[in-house]
Design an enzyme around this catalytic site. Structure first.
Site, PDB file in Angstrom:
ATOM      1  CB  ILE A 137      -0.999   0.027   1.180  1.00 30.89           C
ATOM      2  CG1 ILE A 137      -0.283  -0.109   2.523  1.00 30.89           C
ATOM      3  CG2 ILE A 137      -2.046  -1.054   1.030  1.00 30.89           C
ATOM      4  CD1 ILE A 137      -1.235  -0.047   3.716  1.00 30.89           C
ATOM      5  CG  ASP A 138       0.060   4.178  -2.851  1.00 29.69           C
ATOM      6  OD1 ASP A 138       0.813   3.383  -3.435  1.00 29.69           O
ATOM      7  OD2 ASP A 138      -0.991   4.626  -3.345  1.00 29.69           O
ATOM      8  CE  LYS A 139       6.328   9.291   3.214  1.00 24.81           C
ATOM      9  NZ  LYS A 139       7.144  10.427   2.760  1.00 24.81           N
ATOM     10  CB  THR A 141      -2.516   4.104   1.693  1.00 18.71           C
ATOM     11  OG1 THR A 141      -2.762   4.892   0.523  1.00 18.71           O
ATOM     12  CG2 THR A 141      -3.738   3.251   1.991  1.00 18.71           C
ATOM     13  NE  ARG A 237      -2.939   8.155  -4.546  1.00 11.09           N
ATOM     14  CZ  ARG A 237      -1.621   8.359  -4.444  1.00 11.09           C
ATOM     15  NH1 ARG A 237      -0.811   7.338  -4.176  1.00 11.09           N
ATOM     16  NH2 ARG A 237      -1.129   9.569  -4.633  1.00 11.09           N
TER      17      ARG A 237
END
Length: 303
Positions: A137-139, A141, A237
């Protein structure tokens, strides 16, 4: 380097060699065996072969098992929010702002650095900088991630992702007021040819499907739950921007004027999968982080 031998019997004739070898030891994943073959560590009758080689009766297989590669990751003691752990799997709740694995510019302070200090036995399928990481998962998130502690578990979990049987539900706040209660976005995603650091919906992209449900509406925003059917980079996103409702706080895909949240308002709240060894379905839920809760309260008070 450990060496083993195996002779092909009648039941294994005409099987792919990578399938035969991965069936000999449940700790040997098919992905791992394929890498051994490509590196020349598997010989059939004294000769190198390809991964799609079909076995013949009485073939002599020689397997040279490489010594475990030392992970070039510095273990760092950190307080990990662990929801589940056994000898195969860890489920951890990642905070917003933490990078999942080391990369140029982020060699320390990542989730992998913390996991390496917590336990030494992580799968090696993704190499020295991403041990155990099945999905990311993104930084900015927050939320739940499953991590494999050995290659056997890693391959099982990856197969579940490929087969779309893993439950992954996210909570998000998006710009705009979505009028319908439910929706499905089926739009292919690939790297943006005009902006290589971003992803976009594009005709020749990879298949991507996101389901969403409206949880609460505000005058200028909507609180939604998104469920991933596929797992493309930045999928939620990109998809929500594509239908005209970009994530609040998103510096990459959102509008210039957005909520100051330190990143996109997105939380991976529910994660469910079949345990690779027991076959039991496990599901975990992480509550919204405090800043997410405070944002919702602020939006409610401004109605």
């Amino acid at each position: 380097m450990e060496k083993q031998e195996h002779i092909i019997d009648e039941e294994q004739v005409n099987e792919r060699i990578d399938k035969v070898l991965s069936s000999l030891n449940n700790e040997w994943s098919r992905t791992q065996v394929q890498s051994w073959i490509k590196e020349g560590n598997v010989l059939v009758n004294g000769k190198k072969i390809k991964t799609n080689y079909k076995s013949n009766l009485h073939d002599k297989i020689e397997i040279s098992i490489p010594d475990p590669e030392e992970l070039d990751v510095v273990p760092e003691e950190m307080a990990l929010d662990i929801y589940y752990e056994d000898k195969d799997v860890i489920v951890v709740n990642k905070p917003k702002g933490m990078v999942v694995h080391p990369a140029p510019g982020h060699l320390t302070g990542t989730l992998v650095n913390g996991l390496m200090a917590h336990c030494k036995d992580l799968s090696g399928i993704n190499g020295v900088l991403r041990p155990g990481i099945v999905h990311r998962i993104d930084k900015d998130t927050s939320g739940l991630l499953m991590v494999a502690k050995n290659d056997y578990a890693h391959e099982h979990l990856v197969n579940q992702l490929v087969e779309k049987t893993v439950t992954r539900k996210y909570r998000a706040v998006v710009h705009g007021n979505i009028q319908h209660d439910y929706g499905t976005i089926n739009a292919p995603i690939a790297r943006d040819p005009k902006e290589r650091q971003s992803m976009t919906v594009i005709d020749n992209g990879k298949h991507a499907v996101t389901h969403f449900q409206v949880l609460e509406r505000f005058p200028d925003f909507t609180f939604v739950e998104c469920q991933l059917e596929t797992g493309r980079t930045h999928q939620i996103r990109v998809h929500m921007k594509y239908i005209g409702y970009p994530l609040a706080g998103d510096p990459k895909y959102g509008p210039r004027k957005t909520i100051d949240f330190g990143g996109q308002v997105l939380h991976a709240g529910v994660l469910g999968f079949v345990h690779p060894r027991s076959g039991e379905y496990l599901e975990f839920e992480a509550p919204l982080p405090q800043d997410f809760v405070e944002l919702l309260d602020k939006l409610r008070n401004n109605r």
